[in-house]
Design a protein around this motif. Structure first.
Motif, short mmCIF file in Angstrom:
data_model
loop_
_atom_site.label_atom_id
_atom_site.label_comp_id
_atom_site.label_asym_id
_atom_site.label_seq_id
_atom_site.Cartn_x
_atom_site.Cartn_y
_atom_site.Cartn_z
N PRO A 1 -2.71 5.14 -11.26
CA PRO A 1 -2.27 5.43 -9.90
C PRO A 1 -1.03 4.60 -9.56
O PRO A 1 -1.00 3.39 -9.81
CB PRO A 1 -3.45 5.03 -9.03
N LEU A 2 -0.01 5.23 -8.98
CA LEU A 2 1.19 4.49 -8.61
C LEU A 2 0.90 3.37 -7.61
O LEU A 2 1.50 2.30 -7.71
CB LEU A 2 2.24 5.45 -8.04
N PRO A 3 -0.03 3.56 -6.66
CA PRO A 3 -0.38 2.42 -5.78
C PRO A 3 -0.87 1.20 -6.56
O PRO A 3 -0.58 0.07 -6.18
CB PRO A 3 -1.47 3.00 -4.88
N SER A 4 -1.60 1.42 -7.65
CA SER A 4 -2.05 0.30 -8.48
C SER A 4 -0.87 -0.36 -9.17
O SER A 4 -0.79 -1.59 -9.26
CB SER A 4 -3.07 0.77 -9.52
N VAL A 5 0.06 0.46 -9.68
CA VAL A 5 1.24 -0.07 -10.37
C VAL A 5 2.03 -1.00 -9.45
O VAL A 5 2.57 -2.02 -9.89
CB VAL A 5 2.13 1.10 -10.86
N VAL A 6 2.09 -0.64 -8.18
CA VAL A 6 2.90 -1.41 -7.23
C VAL A 6 2.08 -2.50 -6.55
O VAL A 6 2.46 -3.68 -6.55
CB VAL A 6 3.52 -0.47 -6.17
N VAL A 7 0.94 -2.14 -5.97
CA VAL A 7 0.19 -3.08 -5.13
C VAL A 7 -0.52 -4.13 -5.97
O VAL A 7 -0.33 -5.34 -5.77
CB VAL A 7 -0.80 -2.34 -4.23
N PHE A 8 -1.34 -3.70 -6.92
CA PHE A 8 -2.16 -4.66 -7.66
C PHE A 8 -1.40 -5.33 -8.81
O PHE A 8 -1.81 -6.40 -9.26
CB PHE A 8 -3.43 -3.99 -8.17
N ALA A 9 -0.33 -4.73 -9.26
CA ALA A 9 0.43 -5.37 -10.34
C ALA A 9 1.55 -6.25 -9.82
O ALA A 9 1.93 -7.21 -10.48
CB ALA A 9 1.00 -4.31 -11.28
N ALA A 10 2.10 -5.94 -8.64
CA ALA A 10 3.26 -6.69 -8.15
C ALA A 10 3.07 -7.32 -6.78
O ALA A 10 3.39 -8.50 -6.60
CB ALA A 10 4.48 -5.76 -8.12
#
Length: 377
Positions: free
Chosen positions: A192-201
């Motif tokens: 999920p793109l939200p995971s790529v952005v929120v939880f990774a960065a």
């Protein structure tokens, strides 16, 4: 604990090969040689050992008068226990009308909370947070640019290390995402793109800002803390970092509630801005350190330098063994029906992570042990 087996989680568990109704209890132990595949115990060992070493490092640094690593380690763990349980048991927290099960982890050697929380997930929060924070700290970004820019760089470095792991997990059945959950939309291949952005960065960025603001900048000035002061600061850091995780992606979250495309565009825009700023700052700061006089003291951390390199080596091996199935995948799924991640994005993350580690080694010859807070471990 069948009353907590929500339909979505039960479906995800079955697709991963275990039963939600029979998933352990508060704690469950399994034979590491009887897991889904050999990569699961390798992943566990790599991450859990890293977290243990990071905790040892934090204790050593505390005894030398610098509590930053300890506050970082426990602050990341506090964040985990604030964020994760509601995602596992939305009904128990009264949010099932708004949040459905987003993902399910596979079962590992040690699991908590009825198969929801593997021990390695508990470990990965403080481990990766320590790796990212210490790399940025070794490059002197906090000292040169302050809390906010330093935190942006931590988010960028953490993102690189994390996405190497994130884009491989679904293919190797480490976890499975719910593709129907609107909070997971849009997907970036298997993630999920939200995971790529929120939880990774964004969450490590939020955590790093709070850690430096409440502890790191004071420790750099030689201030000492009592045990009680460290406890309340750690709790506040966990709470505020959690709050920051919700605040930072607000534009994308709101836009995504109206349009998946608009939400995805804003998520990507946030990540691009963060990456451009961080990459520029890290490169300039590396140049500055390389040009500094030979007797200039720099903060160093041998443990993180070498273990971050070991982490990358392990994941290079895991990715190499997964590539045959990856290249034989049809319509984004392997012959076993497992979704594949984005190889090109992963290679870019490998490149960033490797360059960051190399950067910490290329200023090694300028380090000195004249100051206790800068002592090499």
């Amino acid at each position: 604990m069948s009353d907590h087996c929500a339909p979505t989680f039960d479906q995800l568990a079955k697709s991963l090969g275990f039963s939600c109704q029979q998933a352990g209890g508060l704690v469950e132990f399994r034979n590491p040689f009887g897991l889904e595949n050999w990569t699961l115990p390798v992943l566990e060992c790599t991450v859990i050992l890293g977290a243990i070493l990071a905790l040892v490092l934090a204790i050593v640094r505390l005894r030398r008068g610098d509590p930053t690593n300890l506050v970082l380690w426990f602050g990341a763990t506090a964040y985990l226990f604030i964020i994760e349980p509601p995602l596992y048991f939305p009904a128990a927290f009264g949010i099932s009308g708004h949040v459905d099960t987003m993902f399910a982890h596979n079962v590992f050697t040690v699991d908590f909370l009825w198969g929801r929380l593997p021990l390695y997930i508990v470990a990965i929060y403080p481990f990766m947070a320590t790796v990212a924070y210490e790399i940025v700290r070794m490059l002197g970004v906090f000292k040169q640019y302050g809390a906010f820019v330093g935190a942006v760089c931590v988010g960028f470095v953490h993102h690189a290390f994390y996405e190497i792991f994130d884009h491989l997990g679904p293919q190797l059945r480490w976890w499975e995402w719910s593709t129907e959950n609107s909070l997971n939309q849009p997907f970036f291949d298997s993630v999920p793109l939200p995971s790529v952005v929120v939880f990774a960065a964004l969450w490590p960025m939020s955590l790093a800002f709070c850690v430096y603001w409440f502890a790191g900048r004071h420790a750099d000035r030689g201030r000492s803390f009592t045990g009680l002061q460290l406890v309340w600061r750690t709790i506040v850091i966990g709470l505020l970092a959690s709050l920051g995780t919700f605040i930072l992606p607000v534009p994308a979250t709101i836009a995504g509630s109206f349009s998946t495309t608009a939400g995805g565009f804003l998520y990507a825009a946030e990540l691009i801005i963060l990456s451009v700023v961080a990459a520029t700052v890290l490169f300039r700061q590396w140049q500055r350190l390389r040009q500094a006089p030979a007797d200039t003291a720099h903060y160093t951390n041998n443990l993180i330098r070498y273990y971050s390199a070991a982490y990358l080596a392990v994941f290079a091996l895991l990715w190499a063994t997964a590539l045959p199935d990856f290249f034989n995948a049809v319509d984004g799924k392997t012959s076993n029906g497992d979704p594949i991640g984005n190889l090109w994005y992963t290679l870019a993350c490998f490149a960033v992570a490797i360059l960051c580690v190399i950067a910490t080694f290329t200023v090694q010859h300028k380090a000195t042990r004249t100051t206790p807070a800068l002592a090499t471990v």
